[in-house]
Scaffold this motif. Sequence first.
Motif, short mmCIF file in Angstrom:
data_model
loop_
_atom_site.label_atom_id
_atom_site.label_comp_id
_atom_site.label_asym_id
_atom_site.label_seq_id
_atom_site.Cartn_x
_atom_site.Cartn_y
_atom_site.Cartn_z
N GLY A 64 25.58 37.71 11.17
CA GLY A 64 25.48 36.81 10.03
C GLY A 64 26.67 35.87 9.93
O GLY A 64 26.51 34.67 9.65
N VAL A 65 27.85 36.39 10.17
CA VAL A 65 29.06 35.56 10.15
C VAL A 65 29.02 34.55 11.29
O VAL A 65 29.37 33.38 11.12
N GLU A 66 28.57 34.99 12.46
CA GLU A 66 28.49 34.07 13.60
C GLU A 66 27.57 32.90 13.28
O GLU A 66 27.88 31.74 13.60
N GLN A 67 26.44 33.18 12.67
CA GLN A 67 25.52 32.11 12.30
C GLN A 67 26.14 31.19 11.25
O GLN A 67 26.00 29.97 11.31
N ALA A 68 26.84 31.79 10.29
CA ALA A 68 27.47 30.99 9.23
C ALA A 68 28.57 30.09 9.79
O ALA A 68 28.79 28.97 9.31
N ILE A 69 29.28 30.56 10.81
CA ILE A 69 30.30 29.73 11.46
C ILE A 69 29.64 28.53 12.13
O ILE A 69 30.12 27.38 12.01
N ALA A 70 28.54 28.77 12.82
CA ALA A 70 27.82 27.67 13.48
C ALA A 70 27.35 26.66 12.45
O ALA A 70 27.44 25.44 12.66
N GLU A 71 26.85 27.14 11.32
CA GLU A 71 26.37 26.24 10.27
C GLU A 71 27.51 25.44 9.67
O GLU A 71 27.37 24.25 9.37
N ALA A 72 28.66 26.09 9.48
CA ALA A 72 29.82 25.39 8.93
C ALA A 72 30.27 24.27 9.85
O ALA A 72 30.58 23.16 9.40
N ARG A 73 30.29 24.54 11.14
CA ARG A 73 30.69 23.50 12.09
C ARG A 73 29.66 22.37 12.13
O ARG A 73 30.03 21.20 12.26
N ALA A 74 28.40 22.72 12.01
CA ALA A 74 27.37 21.68 11.98
C ALA A 74 27.52 20.79 10.75
O ALA A 74 27.15 19.61 10.78
N GLU A 75 28.05 21.35 9.67
CA GLU A 75 28.27 20.58 8.45
C GLU A 75 29.55 19.75 8.50
O GLU A 75 29.81 18.96 7.61
N GLY A 76 30.37 19.97 9.54
CA GLY A 76 31.58 19.17 9.69
C GLY A 76 32.87 19.88 9.39
O GLY A 76 33.95 19.26 9.38
N PHE A 77 32.82 21.19 9.14
CA PHE A 77 34.04 21.94 8.86
C PHE A 77 34.69 22.40 10.16
O PHE A 77 34.05 23.09 10.97
N SER A 78 35.93 22.05 10.36
CA SER A 78 36.65 22.50 11.55
C SER A 78 37.60 23.65 11.24
O SER A 78 38.03 24.36 12.15
N ARG A 79 37.92 23.84 9.98
CA ARG A 79 38.82 24.92 9.56
C ARG A 79 37.99 25.98 8.85
O ARG A 79 37.41 25.73 7.79
N ILE A 80 37.95 27.16 9.45
CA ILE A 80 37.06 28.23 8.97
C ILE A 80 37.86 29.53 8.92
O ILE A 80 38.65 29.83 9.82
N PHE A 81 37.64 30.28 7.85
CA PHE A 81 38.28 31.59 7.69
C PHE A 81 37.22 32.58 7.25
O PHE A 81 36.37 32.26 6.41
N VAL A 82 37.26 33.79 7.80
CA VAL A 82 36.25 34.80 7.52
C VAL A 82 36.76 35.75 6.43
O VAL A 82 37.77 36.44 6.61
N GLY A 83 36.06 35.77 5.31
CA GLY A 83 36.43 36.60 4.18
C GLY A 83 35.84 37.99 4.23
O GLY A 83 35.19 38.44 3.29
N CYS A 124 35.02 36.75 15.82
CA CYS A 124 36.16 35.93 15.42
C CYS A 124 36.95 35.45 16.64
O CYS A 124 37.35 34.28 16.70
N GLU A 125 37.15 36.34 17.60
CA GLU A 125 37.88 35.95 18.81
C GLU A 125 37.10 34.90 19.60
O GLU A 125 37.67 33.91 20.07
N ARG A 126 35.83 35.11 19.73
CA ARG A 126 34.99 34.17 20.48
C ARG A 126 34.94 32.80 19.79
O ARG A 126 34.95 31.76 20.47
N GLU A 127 34.94 32.79 18.46
CA GLU A 127 34.83 31.55 17.72
C GLU A 127 36.18 30.93 17.38
O GLU A 127 36.24 29.82 16.85
N GLY A 128 37.25 31.65 17.66
CA GLY A 128 38.58 31.11 17.38
C GLY A 128 38.91 31.01 15.90
O GLY A 128 39.56 30.06 15.46
N VAL A 129 38.46 32.01 15.11
CA VAL A 129 38.76 32.03 13.68
C VAL A 129 39.43 33.36 13.34
O VAL A 129 39.40 34.32 14.12
N GLU A 130 40.03 33.41 12.15
CA GLU A 130 40.68 34.63 11.68
C GLU A 130 39.88 35.24 10.55
O GLU A 130 39.07 34.57 9.91
#
Length: 213
Positions: A66-85, A99-105
């Motif tokens: 679910g987080v992986e999909q949400a990261i993809a959606e965030a990037r599609a919306e134009g967000f380059s800075r992403i943090f996983v809560g 997180c490692e694969r997507e380069g986020v913390e």
Amino acid sequence: MDVVDAELRLGSPSEERTKAEKVRIIACGAIAREVLAIRQANGLDHIDLVCLPAIWHAHPQKIAPGVEQAIAEARAEGFSRIFVGYADCGTGGLLDKVCEREGVERIAGPHCYSFFVGNDAFAAKDDDVTSFFLTDFLARQFRGFVIEPLGLDRYPQLKEMYFGNYEKLVYLSQVEDEALQQKAKEAADYLGLTYEYRFTGYGDLTGELLKAR
């Protein structure tokens, strides 16, 4: 994907231009109140919060994909800075791989109980192995997130199976609220456990969000 936006977005050109300056926080819905409270108290207007279903608390196998999909959606919306809560939250390291694969913390720690107490303090306390924890969210939603998912409303005899090895219910509170304390006491009585109250505030969560700049 069933996500809940934590703030209204009008989709205006000016808003689109500011997305590069914002941080998309992809968080568990169980900590939405706390993230928003920290954002307001600290003037963290750059935080753009999206929450995934809190019920995944009971289905941790859904969190990493679910987080992986949400990261993809965030990037599609134009967000380059992403943090996983999320902390690891029962994913057994699978969220860390995303997180490692997507380069986020993500939020440091094994689960929200730990980061609300403070990860170092939680790890140092070794007498809680027989404790069942509630947070403010779980005190509010005890029936919907504990009783019903475990089937205790239909099969009360399962309480002994699930909770027979616990000795106490520890309510880790983020805000001091007498009504929530009463709910937590009632939960302890329902499970037949000794009740203990500990005020934690937001613990390490504040520092984690302050770093997400």
